[in-house]
Design an enzyme around this catalytic site. Structure first.
Site, PDB file in Angstrom:
ATOM      1  N   GLU A  22      -5.011  -0.272   4.053  1.00 45.37           N
ATOM      2  CA  GLU A  22      -4.993  -0.790   2.676  1.00 45.37           C
ATOM      3  C   GLU A  22      -6.327  -0.484   1.993  1.00 45.37           C
ATOM      4  O   GLU A  22      -7.318  -0.172   2.655  1.00 45.37           O
ATOM      5  CB  GLU A  22      -4.743  -2.298   2.679  1.00 45.37           C
ATOM      6  CG  GLU A  22      -5.799  -3.085   3.434  1.00 45.37           C
ATOM      7  CD  GLU A  22      -6.022  -4.487   2.887  1.00 45.37           C
ATOM      8  OE1 GLU A  22      -6.291  -4.606   1.681  1.00 45.37           O
ATOM      9  OE2 GLU A  22      -5.940  -5.439   3.678  1.00 45.37           O
ATOM     10  N   LYS A  83      -6.292  -4.592  -8.412  1.00 46.82           N
ATOM     11  CA  LYS A  83      -5.675  -5.021  -7.149  1.00 46.82           C
ATOM     12  C   LYS A  83      -4.167  -4.962  -7.356  1.00 46.82           C
ATOM     13  O   LYS A  83      -3.652  -5.559  -8.300  1.00 46.82           O
ATOM     14  CB  LYS A  83      -6.132  -6.446  -6.830  1.00 46.82           C
ATOM     15  CG  LYS A  83      -5.414  -7.090  -5.654  1.00 46.82           C
ATOM     16  CD  LYS A  83      -5.931  -8.513  -5.430  1.00 46.82           C
ATOM     17  CE  LYS A  83      -5.010  -9.269  -4.475  1.00 46.82           C
ATOM     18  NZ  LYS A  83      -5.424 -10.660  -4.284  1.00 46.82           N
ATOM     19  N   ASP A 133       1.892 -20.691  -4.568  1.00 46.12           N
ATOM     20  CA  ASP A 133       1.168 -19.418  -4.548  1.00 46.12           C
ATOM     21  C   ASP A 133       1.241 -18.848  -3.147  1.00 46.12           C
ATOM     22  O   ASP A 133       0.451 -19.165  -2.264  1.00 46.12           O
ATOM     23  CB  ASP A 133      -0.290 -19.612  -4.973  1.00 46.12           C
ATOM     24  CG  ASP A 133      -1.044 -18.272  -5.030  1.00 46.12           C
ATOM     25  OD1 ASP A 133      -0.452 -17.237  -4.647  1.00 46.12           O
ATOM     26  OD2 ASP A 133      -2.213 -18.267  -5.448  1.00 46.12           O
ATOM     27  N   SER A 135       1.570 -15.286  -0.962  1.00 49.50           N
ATOM     28  CA  SER A 135       1.339 -13.848  -1.089  1.00 49.50           C
ATOM     29  C   SER A 135       2.629 -13.045  -0.962  1.00 49.50           C
ATOM     30  O   SER A 135       3.483 -13.340  -0.116  1.00 49.50           O
ATOM     31  CB  SER A 135       0.361 -13.391  -0.008  1.00 49.50           C
ATOM     32  OG  SER A 135       0.191 -11.997  -0.075  1.00 49.50           O
ATOM     33  N   ASP A 137       2.709 -10.436   0.386  1.00 50.77           N
ATOM     34  CA  ASP A 137       2.626  -9.822   1.718  1.00 50.77           C
ATOM     35  C   ASP A 137       3.743 -10.321   2.632  1.00 50.77           C
ATOM     36  O   ASP A 137       4.288  -9.559   3.434  1.00 50.77           O
ATOM     37  CB  ASP A 137       1.290 -10.155   2.397  1.00 50.77           C
ATOM     38  CG  ASP A 137       0.086  -9.502   1.735  1.00 50.77           C
ATOM     39  OD1 ASP A 137       0.272  -8.730   0.775  1.00 50.77           O
ATOM     40  OD2 ASP A 137      -1.043  -9.768   2.199  1.00 50.77           O
ATOM     41  N   LYS A 154      -5.637 -14.913   6.621  1.00 54.75           N
ATOM     42  CA  LYS A 154      -7.012 -15.292   6.306  1.00 54.75           C
ATOM     43  C   LYS A 154      -7.217 -16.811   6.365  1.00 54.75           C
ATOM     44  O   LYS A 154      -6.358 -17.575   5.950  1.00 54.75           O
ATOM     45  CB  LYS A 154      -7.370 -14.758   4.915  1.00 54.75           C
ATOM     46  CG  LYS A 154      -7.486 -13.237   4.932  1.00 54.75           C
ATOM     47  CD  LYS A 154      -7.883 -12.671   3.597  1.00 54.75           C
ATOM     48  CE  LYS A 154      -6.812 -12.878   2.577  1.00 54.75           C
ATOM     49  NZ  LYS A 154      -5.737 -11.915   2.609  1.00 54.75           N
TER      50      LYS A 154
HETATM   51  N1  PSU Z   1      -8.280  -9.189   4.038  1.00 51.82           N
HETATM   52  C1  PSU Z   1      -9.600  -9.135   3.715  1.00 51.82           C
HETATM   53  N2  PSU Z   1      -9.906  -8.938   2.429  1.00 51.82           N
HETATM   54  C2  PSU Z   1      -8.948  -8.778   1.473  1.00 51.82           C
HETATM   55  C3  PSU Z   1      -7.581  -8.845   1.810  1.00 51.82           C
HETATM   56  C4  PSU Z   1      -7.296  -9.050   3.109  1.00 51.82           C
HETATM   57  O1  PSU Z   1     -10.482  -9.258   4.558  1.00 51.82           O
HETATM   58  O2  PSU Z   1      -9.296  -8.566   0.327  1.00 51.82           O
HETATM   59  C5  PSU Z   1      -6.516  -8.628   0.747  1.00 51.82           C
HETATM   60  C6  PSU Z   1      -5.348  -7.895   1.390  1.00 51.82           C
HETATM   61  O3  PSU Z   1      -5.172  -6.712   0.661  1.00 51.82           O
HETATM   62  C7  PSU Z   1      -4.178  -8.846   1.236  1.00 51.82           C
HETATM   63  C8  PSU Z   1      -4.541  -9.540  -0.045  1.00 51.82           C
HETATM   64  O4  PSU Z   1      -2.977  -8.157   1.159  1.00 51.82           O
HETATM   65  O5  PSU Z   1      -5.949  -9.787   0.157  1.00 51.82           O
HETATM   66  C9  PSU Z   1      -3.742 -10.793  -0.289  1.00 51.82           C
HETATM   67  O6  PSU Z   1      -3.907 -11.178  -1.637  1.00 51.82           O
HETATM   68  P1  PSU Z   1      -2.882 -12.215  -2.299  1.00 51.82           P
HETATM   69  O7  PSU Z   1      -3.140 -13.516  -1.579  1.00 51.82           O
HETATM   70  O8  PSU Z   1      -3.285 -12.269  -3.752  1.00 51.82           O
HETATM   71  O9  PSU Z   1      -1.509 -11.676  -2.085  1.00 51.82           O
HETATM   72 MN    MN Z   2      -1.263 -15.072  -4.758  1.00 51.67          MN
END
Ligand code: PSU
Ligand code: MN
Length: 299
Positions: A22, A83, A133, A135, A137, A154
């Site tokens: 990514e 992003k 909220d 993701s 993902d 995370k």
């Molecule tokens: N892991 C990290 N840093 C990041 C991310 C993951 O150490 O920036 C990113 C990844 O790209 C993941 C995204 O898919 O954060 C998730 O963001 P959101 O919660 O907005 O979907």
């Molecule tokens: Mn989000």
């Protein structure tokens, strides 16, 4: 519509091992200049394992597997780089913009391009105190049959809720030498997972079984972050607690929340979370490379 850089297209066509990566972690997740360090470390780790790395992105409006060095420099400098989740790929392409892929977007591009293994740091999941909220993902993992290596979700997230959602979405969660979900910055979380593997070959055999049955989901391989730089759970929890209060006060929401919280945790841990983040990215890239090679041996 999908560009594949020359070497990457050839490797995929010839069934050679390729690992997708990514780019949101480079353009939003990690601060300059550590993002460049991470890009180099992941590239090297995949190659040392015997596979070819393929950065996923929308570069100047072109969805791509692989970036030229000029494009990579733009993403590392991050000026005007968006992003992008999976839903943002087409709008970003039509706008002619630069888009850095989240896990969801990277999975979509990797799958479209014929890549079967993907490495990331930590997946997105259900945010704490804001269960609406979640993701993109998670749904992408449910629908895209790739092997994904990560250090769990995370630590800034609601991990029990994220694990429950992965169950609902039928995503296989497999521990790399562990029966506990790692917490990204931390090696343990106290959350049990059902399946443990002892190496790349076991993962490759699972993937082959999954694919031969036409099962749609990813195999999520969760790898504890390297012990030398991993943080203690109490420290991370305290840092995340404070970061969430700051985010609330500053009115940070939506796509901006993950980068904001990661940045706040870096500040709160005096940069030690950064060292942990870099080390786990490199490790996850290496394991993904090993899995891609093992898949080649099975074929
Ligand atoms: N892991 C990290 N840093 C990041 C991310 C993951 O150490 O920036 C990113 C990844 O790209 C993941 C995204 O898919 O954060 C998730 O963001 P959101 O919660 O907005 O979907
Ligand atoms: Mn989000």
């Amino acid at each position: 519509m999908l560009r594949r850089l020359h070497g990457i297209a050839a490797a995929i066509e010839h069934g050679q091992p390729v690992v997708a990566l990514e780019t949101s972690v480079l353009a939003q997740g990690l601060p300059i200049p550590h993002n460049a360090t991470a890009a180099e470390a992941m590239d090297r780790a995949v190659r040392e394992a015997g596979a070819l790395p393929a950065l996923t992105a929308v570069a100047g409006g072109v969805p791509t597997l692989g970036l030229t060095s000029a494009e990579l420099a733009r993403f590392l400098a991050r000026d005007g780089v968006r992003k992008i989740g999976a839903r943002d790929i087409a709008p970003c392409a039509v706008a002619g913009a630069d888009g850095a892929t989240t896990v969801a977007a990277a999975l979509a591009l990797a799958h479209a391009g014929g890549v079967r293994v993907f490495a990331t740091g930590g997946i997105g999941g259900v945010h704490r105190g804001a269960p609406y909220d979640e993701s993109g993902d998670l749904l992408a993992l449910a629908r895209t049959p790739l092997v994904v290596t990560c250090a769990g979700a995370k630590s800034i997230l609601d991990l029990p809720a994220t694990l429950e959602r992965l169950e609902t979405l039928n995503v296989a969660v497999v521990g790399w030498g562990t029966d506990e979900l790692p917490g990204f910055f931390t090696r343990t979380t106290g959350l049990r997972i059902a399946h443990v593997v002892d190496g790349a070959e076991a993962v490759a055999r699972m993937a082959r079984t999954q694919w031969s049955l036409g099962l749609p989901g990813a195999i999520l391989v969760v790898i504890p972050p390297p012990a030398a730089t991993a943080l203690a759970q109490a420290e991370v929890d305290a840092a995340v607690g404070r970061a969430l209060v700051e985010a609330e006060r500053a009115g940070v929401r939506g796509a901006a929340l993950t980068p904001f919280l990661l940045g706040a945790v870096v500040a709160a841990t005096g940069g030690r979370s950064l060292a942990a983040n870099l080390a786990l990215l490199e490790q996850n890239a290496r394991v993904a490379g090993e899995i891609a090679v093992a898949l080649g041996h099975l074929a």
